[in-house]
Design a protein around this motif. Structure first.
Motif, PDB file in Angstrom:
ATOM      1  N   GLY A   1       0.806  -1.224   0.000  1.00  0.00           N
ATOM      2  CA  GLY A   1       0.000   0.000   0.000  1.00  0.00           C
ATOM      3  C   GLY A   1       0.837   1.272   0.000  1.00  0.00           C
ATOM      4  O   GLY A   1       0.351   2.334   0.377  1.00  0.00           O
ATOM      5  N   GLY A   2       2.077   1.175  -0.391  1.00  0.00           N
ATOM      6  CA  GLY A   2       2.941   2.373  -0.449  1.00  0.00           C
ATOM      7  C   GLY A   2       4.304   1.978  -0.980  1.00  0.00           C
ATOM      8  O   GLY A   2       4.603   0.787  -1.132  1.00  0.00           O
TER       9      GLY A   2
ATOM     10  N   LEU B   1      -5.995  15.066   7.598  1.00  0.00           N
ATOM     11  CA  LEU B   1      -7.143  14.509   6.873  1.00  0.00           C
ATOM     12  C   LEU B   1      -7.113  12.983   6.957  1.00  0.00           C
ATOM     13  O   LEU B   1      -8.135  12.341   7.209  1.00  0.00           O
ATOM     14  CB  LEU B   1      -7.108  14.984   5.418  1.00  0.00           C
ATOM     15  N   LYS B   2      -5.912  12.431   6.780  1.00  0.00           N
ATOM     16  CA  LYS B   2      -5.756  10.968   6.873  1.00  0.00           C
ATOM     17  C   LYS B   2      -6.204  10.477   8.252  1.00  0.00           C
ATOM     18  O   LYS B   2      -6.956   9.501   8.373  1.00  0.00           O
ATOM     19  CB  LYS B   2      -4.285  10.600   6.631  1.00  0.00           C
ATOM     20  N   THR B   3      -5.772  11.195   9.320  1.00  0.00           N
ATOM     21  CA  THR B   3      -6.155  10.794  10.685  1.00  0.00           C
ATOM     22  C   THR B   3      -7.665  10.911  10.871  1.00  0.00           C
ATOM     23  O   THR B   3      -8.290  10.036  11.478  1.00  0.00           O
ATOM     24  CB  THR B   3      -5.419  11.694  11.710  1.00  0.00           C
ATOM     25  N   ALA B   4      -8.248  11.969  10.321  1.00  0.00           N
ATOM     26  CA  ALA B   4      -9.702  12.153  10.437  1.00  0.00           C
ATOM     27  C   ALA B   4     -10.431  10.991   9.765  1.00  0.00           C
ATOM     28  O   ALA B   4     -11.453  10.498  10.279  1.00  0.00           O
ATOM     29  CB  ALA B   4     -10.112  13.479   9.815  1.00  0.00           C
ATOM     30  N   ILE B   5      -9.903  10.541   8.623  1.00  0.00           N
ATOM     31  CA  ILE B   5     -10.531   9.408   7.909  1.00  0.00           C
ATOM     32  C   ILE B   5     -10.448   8.152   8.770  1.00  0.00           C
ATOM     33  O   ILE B   5     -11.419   7.413   8.935  1.00  0.00           O
ATOM     34  CB  ILE B   5      -9.845   9.174   6.528  1.00  0.00           C
ATOM     35  N   LEU B   6      -9.272   7.957   9.362  1.00  0.00           N
ATOM     36  CA  LEU B   6      -9.061   6.769  10.200  1.00  0.00           C
ATOM     37  C   LEU B   6     -10.054   6.744  11.375  1.00  0.00           C
ATOM     38  O   LEU B   6     -10.718   5.734  11.627  1.00  0.00           O
ATOM     39  CB  LEU B   6      -7.613   6.752  10.712  1.00  0.00           C
TER      40      LEU B   6
ATOM     41  N   ASP C   1      -3.476   7.572  -1.232  1.00  0.00           N
ATOM     42  CA  ASP C   1      -2.976   6.205  -1.045  1.00  0.00           C
ATOM     43  C   ASP C   1      -3.259   5.691   0.362  1.00  0.00           C
ATOM     44  O   ASP C   1      -3.681   4.547   0.557  1.00  0.00           O
ATOM     45  CB  ASP C   1      -1.463   6.147  -1.333  1.00  0.00           C
ATOM     46  N   LYS C   2      -3.038   6.548   1.366  1.00  0.00           N
ATOM     47  CA  LYS C   2      -3.257   6.111   2.755  1.00  0.00           C
ATOM     48  C   LYS C   2      -4.752   5.938   3.046  1.00  0.00           C
ATOM     49  O   LYS C   2      -5.150   5.028   3.769  1.00  0.00           O
ATOM     50  CB  LYS C   2      -2.627   7.112   3.731  1.00  0.00           C
ATOM     51  N   ALA C   3      -5.570   6.814   2.458  1.00  0.00           N
ATOM     52  CA  ALA C   3      -7.022   6.703   2.648  1.00  0.00           C
ATOM     53  C   ALA C   3      -7.516   5.390   2.057  1.00  0.00           C
ATOM     54  O   ALA C   3      -8.342   4.688   2.655  1.00  0.00           O
ATOM     55  CB  ALA C   3      -7.721   7.890   1.999  1.00  0.00           C
ATOM     56  N   ALA C   4      -6.984   5.045   0.875  1.00  0.00           N
ATOM     57  CA  ALA C   4      -7.394   3.790   0.232  1.00  0.00           C
ATOM     58  C   ALA C   4      -7.027   2.600   1.108  1.00  0.00           C
ATOM     59  O   ALA C   4      -7.784   1.634   1.227  1.00  0.00           O
ATOM     60  CB  ALA C   4      -6.727   3.672  -1.134  1.00  0.00           C
TER      61      ALA C   4
ATOM     62  N   GLY D   1      -7.097  -1.064  -2.886  1.00  0.00           N
ATOM     63  CA  GLY D   1      -5.738  -1.362  -3.361  1.00  0.00           C
ATOM     64  C   GLY D   1      -4.840  -0.140  -3.484  1.00  0.00           C
ATOM     65  O   GLY D   1      -5.142   0.926  -2.969  1.00  0.00           O
ATOM     66  N   TYR D   2      -3.731  -0.335  -4.180  1.00  0.00           N
ATOM     67  CA  TYR D   2      -2.721   0.705  -4.391  1.00  0.00           C
ATOM     68  C   TYR D   2      -2.432   0.819  -5.881  1.00  0.00           C
ATOM     69  O   TYR D   2      -2.410  -0.202  -6.554  1.00  0.00           O
ATOM     70  CB  TYR D   2      -1.443   0.329  -3.629  1.00  0.00           C
TER      71      TYR D   2
END
Ligand code: KG4
Ligand code: ZN
Length: 410
Positions: free
Chosen positions: A50-51, A271-276, A220-223, A229-230
């Motif tokens: 994933g990265g 934003l990534k943390t908020a999604i998590l 990528d991190k949100a996915a 996938g990536y």
């Protein structure tokens, strides 16, 4: 004039050959013909994680560089099969230059025995910014070839490549004329998010950039959090199109970090943390299992989240870019980098440009320019074009090094 270009700054190995008709004889600026633009993608290797892992990416570049180089030369009709006897002293130095790239060295020696020097005038190579171990593969390859065949090297800033590839249309004609300058370039990829003021080719000022994650990295991190996938960008963009609704329902609302600050900077890690946190709260755990998106409930949830993630990213990118346009009286917006392949982003930028023109009248004409998808992600052709404009910056192979933090305009 022919320029061989090498790009290995992230996870794409790009080798291109550009032919440029001399301005003094053709009378035209940038009479370019891309003879070859070969790319070896590492997506399959990084998909599992994933990265991009730099050490793994470096190894892949070492494996892919020579086959991609051969493909490009063949396509450009520059492959000269002619068995050569190699000077052992020269080979010794050549091997020393490539001692940190053993997998590449293993593949290039048989090439040197079989083929003679291709008819290229310059080697343009990305020397930054990017992932340091990856950059070194391209840089060392360029150094070794420069030494062996006595071809001058032009170091190229990767971001300048993403910008300059926009200056020409498919017929290689200059499309951003002086009357369309200055421009604001938004370079958005997995590794960078920068707003650059381009007064003219070669005259740049970084106005703002991300303080943490890049916009593509956020996709990528949100996915990954959503169990997709990536690389995340294309998947999120595709799933967002499947969402059924118009405006985002309030219970899907995500923050737009730094959208209203007075600078041109971004922050995408919040934003990534908020999604998590949101996924954990809504579903009970995160990252989601890949099967979740296949269930009836999961399909709807993931599509709604993808729409909102994409919109949150577009909102901040658009707001800051338009602020720069206004503050600097720009006449053109340039998009570059992998994220600029996003069709919703391009649509909304175009709408914003149209609105700007309506509000400002004739004097406020604002053009939007973006590359075709194959030229928006990392490739060698963009490095060759930037190389052409930097041909006065030739450097001795002994003095060339990779610089992961290389900055435009400094
Ligand atoms: O420019 P690029 O190929 O390589 C880097 O320098 O990083 O950009 C790759 C990035 C990835 O993060 C990928 O998710 C993103 O560009 N990307 C997209 C789209 N296609 C690629 N992001 C949003 N929408 C897309 N359609
Ligand atoms: Zn890039």
């Amino acid at each position: 004039m022919k320029i061989l270009a090498i790009e290995t700054s992230c996870d794409d190995t790009g080798i291109a050959v550009l032919s440029v008709q001399d301005e003094s004889t053709s009378g035209k600026e940038g009479n370019f013909v891309v003879l070859a633009n070969e790319i070896a993608s590492q997506i399959k290797v990084h998909q599992k994680y994933g990265g991009v892992f730099p050490a793994m990416a470096k190894r892949e570049h070492q494996k892919n560089t020579v086959p991609t180089f051969v493909k490009a030369l063949k396509k450009a009709k520059l492959l000269n099969p002619r068995p050569c006897t190699l000077d052992p002293k020269k080979v010794k130095t050549f091997k020393t230059i490539l001692e940190r790239e053993p997998e590449l060295l293993k593949r290039i020696i048989p090439f040197l025995k079989k083929y003679s020097r291709p008819a290229v005038d310059y080697i343009a190579v990305t020397n930054g910014p990017g992932l340091e171990p990856c950059l070194w593969v391209g840089v060392n390859f360029a150094r070794a070839l420069s030494y062996f065949w006595d071809i001058p090297i032009i170091p190229v800033n990767h971001i300048e490549g993403h910008i300059l590839v926009n200056f020409f249309n498919e017929n290689s004609k200059l499309k951003i004329l002086n009357s369309k300058l200055p421009t604001i370039a938004l370079v958005v990829s997995g590794g960078h998010t920068q707003i650059v003021l381009v007064n003219k080719i070669g005259d740049y000022k970084i106005l703002g950039e991300t303080r943490d994650d890049a916009a593509g990295e956020c996709f990528d991190k949100a996915a990954k959090i959503l169990g997709l996938g990536y690389p995340g960008g294309p998947i999120i963009s595709k799933l967002a199109q499947k969402a059924s609704r118009g405006p985002t329902p309030t219970d899907f609302k995500l923050p737009r970090p730094m959208m209203h600050t007075k600078d041109y900077d971004f922050s995408f890690s919040g934003l990534k943390t908020a999604i998590l946190y949101k996924v954990k709260k809504d579903i009970g755990y995160a990252p989601l299992k890949p099967n979740f998106a296949k269930t009836k409930k999961g399909k709807i949830y993931v599509a709604e989240m993808c729409t909102e993630i994409q919109q949150a990213i577009i909102d901040v990118l658009l707001k800051k870019t338009l602020k720069a346009v206004k503050d600097y009286g720009a006449k053109t917006i340039i998009l570059g980098g992998g994220v600029s392949a996003n069709s919703e982003l391009k649509k909304q930028f175009q709408q914003a440009c149209d609105r700007h023109c309506e509000e400002q009248g004739q004097s406020g004409n604002l053009n939007l320019v973006f590359p075709e998808p194959v030229l928006s992600t990392d490739n060698g052709a963009m490095i060759a074009i930037a190389g052409y404009y930097n041909r006065n910056k030739i450097i001795d192979w002994k003095n060339l090094s990779a610089d992961s933090n290389l900055r435009l305009g400094e």
